[in-house]
Design an enzyme around this catalytic site. Structure first.
Site, PDB file in Angstrom:
ATOM      1  N   SER A 259      -0.625  22.599  27.207  1.00  0.00           N
ATOM      2  CA  SER A 259      -0.332  22.696  25.828  1.00  0.00           C
ATOM      3  C   SER A 259       0.385  21.523  25.117  1.00  0.00           C
ATOM      4  O   SER A 259       1.050  20.634  25.930  1.00  0.00           O
ATOM      5  CB  SER A 259       0.568  23.782  25.368  1.00  0.00           C
ATOM      6  OG  SER A 259       1.708  23.532  25.502  1.00  0.00           O
ATOM      7  N   LYS A 260       0.318  21.284  23.896  1.00  0.00           N
ATOM      8  CA  LYS A 260       0.918  19.999  23.369  1.00  0.00           C
ATOM      9  C   LYS A 260       2.381  19.909  23.859  1.00  0.00           C
ATOM     10  O   LYS A 260       2.936  18.676  24.091  1.00  0.00           O
ATOM     11  CB  LYS A 260       0.833  20.243  21.813  1.00  0.00           C
ATOM     12  CG  LYS A 260       1.123  19.261  20.964  1.00  0.00           C
ATOM     13  CD  LYS A 260      -0.068  18.495  20.874  1.00  0.00           C
ATOM     14  CE  LYS A 260       0.359  16.812  20.494  1.00  0.00           C
ATOM     15  NZ  LYS A 260      -0.612  15.961  20.867  1.00  0.00           N
ATOM     16  N   ARG A 261       3.024  21.095  23.960  1.00  0.00           N
ATOM     17  CA  ARG A 261       4.528  20.782  24.273  1.00  0.00           C
ATOM     18  C   ARG A 261       4.871  20.072  25.840  1.00  0.00           C
ATOM     19  O   ARG A 261       5.838  19.465  26.135  1.00  0.00           O
ATOM     20  CB  ARG A 261       5.089  22.418  24.452  1.00  0.00           C
ATOM     21  CG  ARG A 261       5.617  22.952  23.194  1.00  0.00           C
ATOM     22  CD  ARG A 261       6.261  24.239  23.465  1.00  0.00           C
ATOM     23  NE  ARG A 261       5.257  25.000  23.931  1.00  0.00           N
ATOM     24  CZ  ARG A 261       5.265  25.991  24.901  1.00  0.00           C
ATOM     25  NH1 ARG A 261       6.536  25.990  25.707  1.00  0.00           N
ATOM     26  NH2 ARG A 261       4.434  26.817  25.469  1.00  0.00           N
ATOM     27  N   HIS A 262       3.613  20.277  26.458  1.00  0.00           N
ATOM     28  CA  HIS A 262       3.683  19.579  27.820  1.00  0.00           C
ATOM     29  C   HIS A 262       3.130  18.168  27.852  1.00  0.00           C
ATOM     30  O   HIS A 262       2.811  17.638  28.740  1.00  0.00           O
ATOM     31  CB  HIS A 262       3.217  20.583  28.717  1.00  0.00           C
ATOM     32  CG  HIS A 262       3.461  21.643  28.985  1.00  0.00           C
ATOM     33  ND1 HIS A 262       3.160  22.744  28.643  1.00  0.00           N
ATOM     34  CD2 HIS A 262       5.061  22.151  29.314  1.00  0.00           C
ATOM     35  CE1 HIS A 262       3.861  23.934  28.909  1.00  0.00           C
ATOM     36  NE2 HIS A 262       5.119  23.524  29.047  1.00  0.00           N
ATOM     37  N   ASP A 269      -5.327  11.315  22.248  1.00  0.00           N
ATOM     38  CA  ASP A 269      -3.901  10.699  22.656  1.00  0.00           C
ATOM     39  C   ASP A 269      -4.315   9.763  23.926  1.00  0.00           C
ATOM     40  O   ASP A 269      -3.586   8.999  24.185  1.00  0.00           O
ATOM     41  CB  ASP A 269      -3.204  11.875  23.337  1.00  0.00           C
ATOM     42  CG  ASP A 269      -2.649  12.764  22.343  1.00  0.00           C
ATOM     43  OD1 ASP A 269      -2.390  12.202  21.236  1.00  0.00           O
ATOM     44  OD2 ASP A 269      -2.217  14.002  22.698  1.00  0.00           O
TER      45      ASP A 269
END
Ligand code: GLU
Length: 490
Positions: A259-262, A269
């Site tokens: 996920s984006k958090r990681h 990107d």
């Protein structure tokens, strides 16, 4: 003929998991001489993001995945649709869905449901309290037709649900997971038409896969529980379902869903960080697949020939960033300096460096870090000092270990003198190296006493490639200029 599809929802960027699904679907089609189709599933209007379609296609194009049918983008970045089963954007197919929903209603396979959100919440809550499966309780399933008519006439807000069988099992053979069985009584009467007049994913997906002639549905594991609903819809419509293949979940090294958090998850990107599409594709192909041999480097062409269902695994695929870096380094190393220079040029521009190829020996500059850099951005960062107008460093950095400021100054003055004698045409790594090294041995100097201040003077850095490579990449004028500045600093 095999036809596969990628059917993303345009909710933002193409996720790395989406790229994997697209790639696997594409490779299966290519391996079998089939076609790969791109369909846009935009019936969830709340999640629609402007530019999302363009972004997905741009990322696929960047990765080298070619679309045979469906939605694509021309060279002017205009969205186009190609093929005989269009339109391929679901929001343009509403009349088709409505026609089939009507057919399902007419034939008693679907029903209107007038339950309010609050009512559904209440039922759900109760089921949770009683530890029962949380599915629609069927309140409207058997509503007398006369009552339905009145409610419709009164324009009461409603949805349409499909009638799942309440007993028995739905079995199917997944090409990756093998035989899978679901208890029908645990499966919801899925909403197929929402109150906003848009069909749900499930209905639109089934209709489109059928009408577009998709033979193999390849998608992520998260859709496995939906298959019985889909199979039931195929049955109700009198159609033969396609083959299904569900790809294992993508997880990070801590076994968490990516996920984006990681960190980075969108293909863009990775592009912006300076990963080469060849490397990313090669890496992604191995997320759940292996060739059954030691071979790790595969071009897209090779993958198109060697990819197969049989070698796709069931267990979660681990996204290992170090492995991706390894792939990127391998592809960087194997490229000629000339080709690589072309590829890296946009990254110099992005970094705001004025890299005029007439003025600089770009290939020598790139060669400084080509063997070491993980990404193109890293390479540009590492060689940015070459282009600097003025280097920023502490003068004491010029002094080698136990040496002194005076000694460093004296050595640099002599280096300056020796190098000034070389004329521009003979300014090569070997040329400067020979003069300096011969002189060092003639005088029996310590290498470090000379090479350290020289290297710091022209790089401004504690760690950098060797002084002669740098001098070569810098050219004579800049090398001399930087040495003079260093002498003045001491
Ligand atoms: N629109 C769905 C998604 O974004 C497609 C799932 C499928 O391939 O059936 O994941």
């Amino acid at each position: 003929m095999i036809k596969t599809r990628f059917a993303p929802s345009p909710t933002g960027f193409l996720h790395i998991g989406g790229l994997r699904t697209a790639l696997f679907a594409y490779l299966i089609a290519k391996k079998n001489g089939g076609d790969f189709l791109l369909r846009i599933e935009d019936t969830d209007r709340e999640r629609f993001v402007d530019g999302g379609i363009e972004n997905i296609i741009r990322s696929l194009q960047w990765a080298g995945i070619k679309i045979d049918e469906g939605v694509d983008m021309d060279t002017g970045n205009e969205i186009i649709q190609k093929g005989g089963s269009g339109p391929y954007i679901q929001s343009e197919r509403l009349d088709i869905y409505i026609e089939y929903i009507q057919k399902l209603l007419d034939e008693g396979h679907a029903y209107h449901c007038f339950c309010s959100k609050e009512k559904l919440e209440e039922v759900r809550h109760e089921q949770e309290e009683n530890k029962q499966p949380t599915i629609y309780d069927g309140t409207c399933r058997n509503m007398p037709e006369s009552e339905v008519k009145i409610m419709l006439r009164e324009e009461r807000e409603h949805v349409v649900r499909m009638k799942m069988p309440t007993e028995g099992v739905t079995k199917f053979n997944d090409l990756i997971h093998g035989e899978i069985e679901f208890q029908n009584k645990l499966i919801d009467d899925q909403v197929i038409l929402k109150s906003d007049g848009f069909p749900t994913y499930h209905l639109a997906n089934v209709i489109d896969d059928y009408l577009m002639g998709i033979t193999n549905v390849i998608r992520g594991d998260e859709w496995l529980p939906s298959v019985p609903k889909h199979i039931e819809l195929y049955k109700m419509l009198g159609w033969k379902p396609p083959y299904f293949a569900h790809l294992s979940l993508l997880v990070n090294e801590k076994k968490q869903k990516l996920s984006k958090r990681h960190g980075d998850v969108s293909v863009q990107d990775f592009e912006e960080k300076g990963y080469l599409p060849e490397a990313l594709i090669n890496f992604v192909a191995f997320l759940g697949w292996n060739p059954g041999s030691e071979k790790e480097i595969f071009t897209l062409d090779e993958l198109e020939k060697e990819f197969s269902f049989e070698k796709i695994g069931k267990s979660p695929s681990i996204f290992n960033r170090e492995k991706l870096d390894w792939y990127n380094r391998e592809y960087i190393k194997s490229m000629s300096n000339e080709e690589f220079a072309n590829r890296v040029m946009p990254f110099f521009v992005n970094a705001g460096l004025k890299v005029e190829s007439k003025k600089y020996k770009i290939e020598s500059i790139i060669a400084l870090e080509k063997e070491r850099a993980n990404t193109l951005v890293e390479l540009v960062d590492e060689v940015a000092f070459i282009f600097a107008e003025k280097l920023e460093y502490e003068p004491t950095l010029l002094v080698w270990k136990k040496s002194t400021r005076e000694d460093a100054k004296e050595k640099l003055e002599q280096v300056l003198q020796l190098l000034s004698q070389i004329d521009n045409n003979n300014w090569t790594k070997e040329g400067t190296q020979k003069i300096i090294m011969d002189w060092i041995s003639e005088k029996s100097y310590n290498n470090g006493d000379v090479l350290w201040p020289m290297r710091v003077a022209i790089s401004g850095k504690k760690n950098s490639p060797g002084p002669f490579e740098i001098a070569d990449a810098l050219g004579k004028d800049k090398t001399i200029e930087r040495l003079e500045t260093a002498v003045k600093l001491l």
